[in-house]
Structure formats: C-alpha cells, structure tokens
Design a protein around this motif. Structure first.
Motif, PDB file in Angstrom:
ATOM      1  N   LYS A  87      32.959   8.116  78.658  1.00 21.94           N
ATOM      2  CA  LYS A  87      33.359   7.737  80.444  1.00 21.94           C
ATOM      3  C   LYS A  87      32.778   6.085  80.219  1.00 21.94           C
ATOM      4  CE  LYS A  87      37.309  10.876  80.202  1.00 21.94           C
ATOM      5  NZ  LYS A  87      37.012  12.032  81.202  1.00 21.94           N
ATOM      6  N   PRO A  88      33.326   5.540  81.624  1.00 15.48           N
ATOM      7  CA  PRO A  88      34.634   5.514  81.764  1.00 15.48           C
ATOM      8  C   PRO A  88      35.625   5.067  80.602  1.00 15.48           C
ATOM      9  CG  PRO A  88      33.895   4.118  83.169  1.00 15.48           C
ATOM     10  CD  PRO A  88      32.999   4.515  82.569  1.00 15.48           C
ATOM     11  N   GLN A  89      34.632   4.720  79.732  1.00 13.93           N
ATOM     12  CA  GLN A  89      35.681   3.566  78.811  1.00 13.93           C
ATOM     13  C   GLN A  89      34.907   3.631  77.735  1.00 13.93           C
ATOM     14  OE1 GLN A  89      35.079   1.474  82.015  1.00 13.93           O
ATOM     15  NE2 GLN A  89      33.308   0.961  80.918  1.00 13.93           N
ATOM     16  N   PRO A  90      34.942   3.037  76.343  1.00  6.78           N
ATOM     17  CA  PRO A  90      34.094   3.057  74.967  1.00  6.78           C
ATOM     18  C   PRO A  90      33.818   2.041  75.365  1.00  6.78           C
ATOM     19  CG  PRO A  90      36.547   3.879  74.304  1.00  6.78           C
ATOM     20  CD  PRO A  90      36.753   3.454  76.301  1.00  6.78           C
ATOM     21  N   PRO A  91      32.576   1.750  74.898  1.00  5.38           N
ATOM     22  CA  PRO A  91      31.705   0.825  74.829  1.00  5.38           C
ATOM     23  C   PRO A  91      32.413  -0.485  74.072  1.00  5.38           C
ATOM     24  CG  PRO A  91      30.241   2.307  75.230  1.00  5.38           C
ATOM     25  CD  PRO A  91      31.377   3.219  74.625  1.00  5.38           C
ATOM     26  N   PRO A  92      32.037  -1.631  73.651  1.00  4.76           N
ATOM     27  CA  PRO A  92      33.038  -2.452  72.534  1.00  4.76           C
ATOM     28  C   PRO A  92      32.377  -1.459  70.999  1.00  4.76           C
ATOM     29  CG  PRO A  92      31.560  -3.706  74.204  1.00  4.76           C
ATOM     30  CD  PRO A  92      31.176  -2.100  74.030  1.00  4.76           C
ATOM     31  N   MET A  93      33.121  -2.239  70.478  1.00  2.00           N
ATOM     32  CA  MET A  93      33.568  -2.080  68.970  1.00  2.00           C
ATOM     33  C   MET A  93      32.421  -1.839  68.724  1.00  2.00           C
ATOM     34  SD  MET A  93      34.693   0.696  67.137  1.00  2.00           S
ATOM     35  CE  MET A  93      35.969   1.442  67.628  1.00  2.00           C
TER      36      MET A  93
ATOM     37  N   THR B 165      38.988   8.249  75.419  1.00  2.00           N
ATOM     38  CA  THR B 165      37.738   8.016  75.589  1.00  2.00           C
ATOM     39  C   THR B 165      36.778   8.662  74.902  1.00  2.00           C
ATOM     40  OG1 THR B 165      37.404   9.689  77.814  1.00  2.00           O
ATOM     41  CG2 THR B 165      37.982   7.717  78.326  1.00  2.00           C
ATOM     42  N   VAL B 166      37.334   9.118  74.080  1.00  2.00           N
ATOM     43  CA  VAL B 166      37.259   9.609  72.919  1.00  2.00           C
ATOM     44  C   VAL B 166      36.727   8.809  71.583  1.00  2.00           C
ATOM     45  CG1 VAL B 166      37.521  12.465  73.536  1.00  2.00           C
ATOM     46  CG2 VAL B 166      38.625  11.079  72.265  1.00  2.00           C
ATOM     47  N   GLY B 167      36.458   9.453  70.948  1.00  2.00           N
ATOM     48  CA  GLY B 167      36.648   8.635  68.910  1.00  2.00           C
ATOM     49  C   GLY B 167      36.224   9.801  67.791  1.00  2.00           C
TER      50      GLY B 167
ATOM     51  N   CYS C 115      30.460  13.403  63.898  1.00  2.00           N
ATOM     52  CA  CYS C 115      30.324  12.964  64.939  1.00  2.00           C
ATOM     53  C   CYS C 115      31.126  12.906  66.028  1.00  2.00           C
ATOM     54  CB  CYS C 115      29.093  11.765  64.892  1.00  2.00           C
ATOM     55  SG  CYS C 115      27.633  12.661  64.058  1.00  2.00           S
ATOM     56  N   PHE C 116      31.771  13.731  67.541  1.00  2.00           N
ATOM     57  CA  PHE C 116      32.344  13.933  68.111  1.00  2.00           C
ATOM     58  C   PHE C 116      32.134  12.873  69.225  1.00  2.00           C
ATOM     59  CE2 PHE C 116      35.686  14.475  71.883  1.00  2.00           C
ATOM     60  CZ  PHE C 116      36.283  13.992  70.914  1.00  2.00           C
ATOM     61  N   LEU C 117      33.076  11.525  69.825  1.00  2.00           N
ATOM     62  CA  LEU C 117      31.770  10.488  70.392  1.00  2.00           C
ATOM     63  C   LEU C 117      33.143  11.089  71.895  1.00  2.00           C
ATOM     64  CD1 LEU C 117      31.706   7.602  68.532  1.00  2.00           C
ATOM     65  CD2 LEU C 117      30.038   9.895  68.539  1.00  2.00           C
TER      66      LEU C 117
ATOM     67  N   CYS D 233      25.277   0.598  77.240  1.00  2.00           N
ATOM     68  CA  CYS D 233      26.427  -0.695  77.988  1.00  2.00           C
ATOM     69  C   CYS D 233      26.553   0.133  79.183  1.00  2.00           C
ATOM     70  CB  CYS D 233      27.301  -1.248  76.538  1.00  2.00           C
ATOM     71  SG  CYS D 233      26.829  -2.453  75.865  1.00  2.00           S
ATOM     72  N   GLY D 234      25.635   0.681  80.114  1.00  2.00           N
ATOM     73  CA  GLY D 234      25.642   1.913  81.026  1.00  2.00           C
ATOM     74  C   GLY D 234      26.479   2.547  81.207  1.00  2.00           C
ATOM     75  N   ILE D 235      27.437   2.825  79.568  1.00  2.00           N
ATOM     76  CA  ILE D 235      28.263   4.583  79.422  1.00  2.00           C
ATOM     77  C   ILE D 235      27.395   5.446  79.601  1.00  2.00           C
ATOM     78  CG2 ILE D 235      30.382   5.010  78.146  1.00  2.00           C
ATOM     79  CD1 ILE D 235      30.982   2.212  78.671  1.00  2.00           C
ATOM     80  N   ARG D 236      27.652   6.552  80.179  1.00  6.87           N
ATOM     81  CA  ARG D 236      26.772   7.757  78.927  1.00  6.87           C
ATOM     82  C   ARG D 236      27.276   8.803  78.358  1.00  6.87           C
ATOM     83  NH1 ARG D 236      22.882  10.789  81.626  1.00  6.87           N
ATOM     84  NH2 ARG D 236      21.766  11.698  79.837  1.00  6.87           N
ATOM     85  N   MET D 237      26.666   8.659  76.961  1.00  9.14           N
ATOM     86  CA  MET D 237      27.503   9.002  75.503  1.00  9.14           C
ATOM     87  C   MET D 237      27.165  10.572  75.024  1.00  9.14           C
ATOM     88  SD  MET D 237      28.962   6.308  74.704  1.00  9.14           S
ATOM     89  CE  MET D 237      29.304   7.210  72.163  1.00  9.14           C
ATOM     90  N   LYS D 238      28.186  11.401  75.343  1.00 11.00           N
ATOM     91  CA  LYS D 238      28.183  12.474  74.372  1.00 11.00           C
ATOM     92  C   LYS D 238      28.462  12.713  72.601  1.00 11.00           C
ATOM     93  CE  LYS D 238      29.336  15.216  78.509  1.00 11.00           C
ATOM     94  NZ  LYS D 238      30.112  16.746  78.778  1.00 11.00           N
TER      95      LYS D 238
END
Length: 473
Positions: free
Chosen positions: A398-404, A427-429, A393-395, A452-457
């Motif tokens: 933005k604006p930064q990744p959530p905690p690992m 900002t991808v993984g 899966c490609f993640l 954590c307030g970050i919209r993910m794709k």
C-alpha cells in the motif's frame, strides 16, 4: 516474534486493523528488546520499528509498535502512557499512529477513537443497541441515523464509548451482523489521504490572509532564472505530504519524490511554472520544520544551468559533425545512413538539453539497492515457467505496488522464482516459487521491508487452487 503468519483477508491494508499501531517517544538508548519485553503483555506484537539518524546511525528517540489488534494497542496506551520501562529514566509518551503520517493522542479527537459506526435493522430500538454494547464498556450515546424527509431509520447508527479501549473491544467483540468499524469524526469527514500534515503547516497557510501574502511575495520575489528545485526531507514523509507542502507556493506543476535508504532520507525535485515561484519556495520552505524539530532542506537545481553551459560549449563541434555528415552523404553514391542518423541524433540531444536541461530525477533502478531497506542476496536466474509450484508468497503493498521490474529483481534473488505479479487495480499480488526453501527465505527477509518507499507485507499464501475443468472437456 514470528512474522510468518498465514495470510487472511484482513491483511489487505497497510495497518490492519485500524489504530493498531502506536508511536512512542522515549530515550534514544532504549532497545527493541526492551520495548518487546515491556509491551508483549498487552498482546501479539507484529512489528517494532526504531528509526535511526542517517548520519550518526543512532536511534532517534521514538519507535513504532504494531499490534495484531486495536484493543491491544489501546490497552498498552492506557497503561504505559507517561510510564517508564525498566532500565530507563524518561517517561514514555504513547500516541496512536494510524500510519506513519497520522500521529495523535487518544484524547485529541474523541470522535475518532471513541465512536464506532454500525449497521442495524431499520426497526431496531436504541435501547436494544445500548444493551448489546454496554457489555464492552460505558456507552455514552447511541445515535440512530434517520432520513431527513421521511424520518424513518436509515439502517445504521453511531455508538460512542467512554474510552478508546472500550470502543476497540466493541469493534472486535460485537456480533458480526453489526459490521462495526471506527467512525470518522462527525464534524469533518476527511479524505482518506489527508493527515495531520496540513495542521502542522498552519504557520504557512492556515488563513486566507497568509495565503494572499504568500502569493504577493511570490509575484514580487526576485527571479533567478530557475524553475526547478531540489529538496531533502525525513524518509517517513509520503509523496502526498511533500506535494501538499510545495503546492502552498502558487505555480507548482510537478513533484518527484523517492526514499534513499542508503542515506536514510527522502529526496526529490519540484518544478514550478515560473522562476518567481521557484525562488519563493526556496526562500520560504528551506529549513522549514516538519515534523517539528526535523528540517526540510530546499535549494535551487543547478543541473539545468550546467546542462545549458555544457550544451552551448558543444554546439560548434556538433554543428561541424552534422555538416560533414550531410556533405559526405550528399556527394556519395552509397550514403552512410548510420553516420547521418548518429549526427542528427547528437544534434537533437544537444537541442533538448539546451532548451530543457537534464532529465528529471527518477526512482533508482534495479542496480541501485538503495530502493530496498534490507540487505539482499545477489541476483539468481528465474526458474522455468513450467516448473511445478512448491509455495506461494502473498504480497500486500500500500498505497500502490512498486514497479514490476523492481519486484521481479528483488524476489528472484532468493532463487527458484517462477513469476511474481500483482492483481489488476489491486494492491496485492503473489510470488510463486519452485522450492519452499526459497519462498520461506523471501518471507523471512522481505516481510516488513520497504521497497521504493512502500512498506511490504510478505506472507505465506494458501495453496493454489487447481484450475477448474471446463464443462466442454
């Protein structure tokens, strides 16, 4: 609506392409399917989000619609603004939403929506540029930038169209050698993190006189002994929005913010350098409306006083235990170091609480599922690290990744997770699964979710390239 699109390089942004999201004010009763039926004729709809009231659960009366192209959004805006959709009575108010905190009509800023930036050969004539771009609409002007000292072209130009739709079609359809993008307003090139938030706070600080008045008020405010305050706000505000608001009051030294999805609200704490600033922030910002019609609630943080009160109550017992531990170990040939260390640690903890209060609010840990906006299955064990890869899966976050730790906790819940990681300073993984079924379920559940307030794709990634053979093999 198929969210399982193959990843491509253009997905490396929270809103790609720019200006492809619309913000629409409508009746609260309007459903997601009604919007899809009314807007699908303009192009591919990637996402429809209808915020709800965290108390009643009813719709708030506005919706975000994300298209695959800016031209699709522009066409929808031109045709649907002030129109009604079937089975509704209220005309729609359609605006461009560059993101959740930047909402404007296409007429608010001609430069922002109608002007594009292109790169050109230094000897290209203005007439040639106008000829190439006139097929997309009415070109109002072409401005080739020149060096102030030599007067020679600098290799780029601005093209201004008559409408947002024409500009969007030009960005998408012109020859790729032009590298066309929407241009920033020429009057004021804003920092990319700035938004319309500042203009909405003009009642507090749009002139130096207002700021001076705020400073005087802060100095003369009656201090009540606290330096930290708690606040609650709409969940779609960003950390930058919140920090900018509270920084209006002089003396802010720290701002903590997270989104509570269980209660559909944003929460946080702000620490000031002195009690006067904290009291002034409560006085001026409590019930302040941003956006208009939605209030922010601010109050003093009483946890500091509760901690002080409790710590002082415990002082006699802690001192007694510490003296007893020191005395018994001093007269013993075999001192109990564990007992002594425990007594010292308890005393140190008491001193810290008495002097600084309770620990500050943190982002919820993995045991609190309020950090994720979608319902998650129970945790499942990780697959063996040497398991063969079935699907990735490609993640995009933005604006930064959530905690690992959070990413690992979430992506392991679908089973057969080999590992999940983000690229350094990116900002991808990727999330790597040992079974295609687990990866498909992760994509279906988590694409478009907020963590954590970050919209993910979360998208299906291309097959992993085989490792390159060393020339020394």
């Amino acid at each position: 609506m198929d969210n399982r699109r193959k990843f491509n390089k253009s997905d490396d942004s929270s809103d790609v392409p720019m200006y492809s999201r619309l913000f629409i004010v409508t009746e609260k009763q309007t459903t997601e399917q009604q919007f899809i039926d009314a807007f699908k004729k303009f192009g591919q709809i990637e996402d429809v989000h209808i915020p709800r009231d965290h108390n009643s659960g009813e719709r708030k009366g506005f919706v975000y619609i994300k298209f695959s192209k800016a031209s699709e959004a522009a066409a929808a805006l031109e045709e649907m603004n002030f129109q009604t959709i079937p089975n509704t009575n209220r005309p729609l108010k359609v605006m461009v939403a560059a993101n959740r905190s930047d909402i404007q009509t296409a007429n608010d800023d001609d430069e922002k929506f109608k002007r594009i930036f292109i790169t050109v050969p230094k000897m290209m004539a203005e007439s040639k540029i106008k000829e190439d771009f006139s097929k997309f609409g009415n070109v109002q002007s072409v401005l080739i930038q020149k060096d102030r000292d030599t007067g020679m072209p600098r290799g780029f130009a601005y093209v201004k169209f008559n409408s947002f739709l024409e500009a969007a079609q030009a960005v998408e359809g012109c020859d790729t050698s032009y590298r066309a993008i929407f241009a920033l307003p020429k009057v004021h090139k804003r920092n990319r993190y700035e938004s319309s938030f500042e203009s909405n706070m003009s009642t507090l600080a749009n002139t130096s006189a207002n700021f001076h008045s705020s400073l005087v008020s802060a100095i003369t405010a009656h201090p009540e002994g606290y330096t930290r305050i708690n606040f609650m706000c709409p969940p779609y505000l960003t950390h930058y929005n919140v920090e900018s608001l509270f920084d209006i009051v002089p003396g802010m030294i720290d701002c903590k913010y997270f989104v509570d999805y269980m209660r559909d609200c944003g929460k946080g704490t702000v620490t000031y350098s002195n009690p006067m600033s904290a009291a002034h922030a409560v006085q001026k910002l409590n019930r302040f409306e941003y956006p208009p019609g939605v209030k922010i609630f601010v109050r003093r943080d009483n946890s500091q006083f509760e901690a002080h009160e409790q710590s002082f109550k415990n002082i006699p017992n802690v001192v007694k235990d510490l003296k007893q531990a020191i005395s018994s170990n001093a007269n013993s040939s075999a001192p109990d170091l564990a007992q002594l260390a425990e007594a010292i640690a308890e005393a140190s903890k008491l001193i810290k609480m008495a002097t600084s209060g309770t620990p500050e609010m943190d982002i919820p840990d993995s045991n609190d599922l309020s950090y994720c906006s979608v319902k998650l299955p129970p945790q499942k064990p990780l697959a063996d690290i040497d398991s063969p890869l079935a699907k990735r899966c490609f993640l995009v976050c933005k604006p930064q990744p959530p905690p690992m730790t959070v990413l690992r906790d979430i992506f392991c819940r679908f089973g057969d997770l080999i590992n999940v990681y983000t690229l350094p300073n990116k900002t991808v993984g990727y999330a790597r699964y040992a079974s295609a079924e687990a990866a498909d379920e992760a994509i279906k559940t988590l694409h478009g979710a907020e963590i954590c307030g970050i919209r993910m794709k979360v998208l299906e990634a291309d097959d992993e390239a085989p490792p390159k053979r060393s020339r020394y093999n």
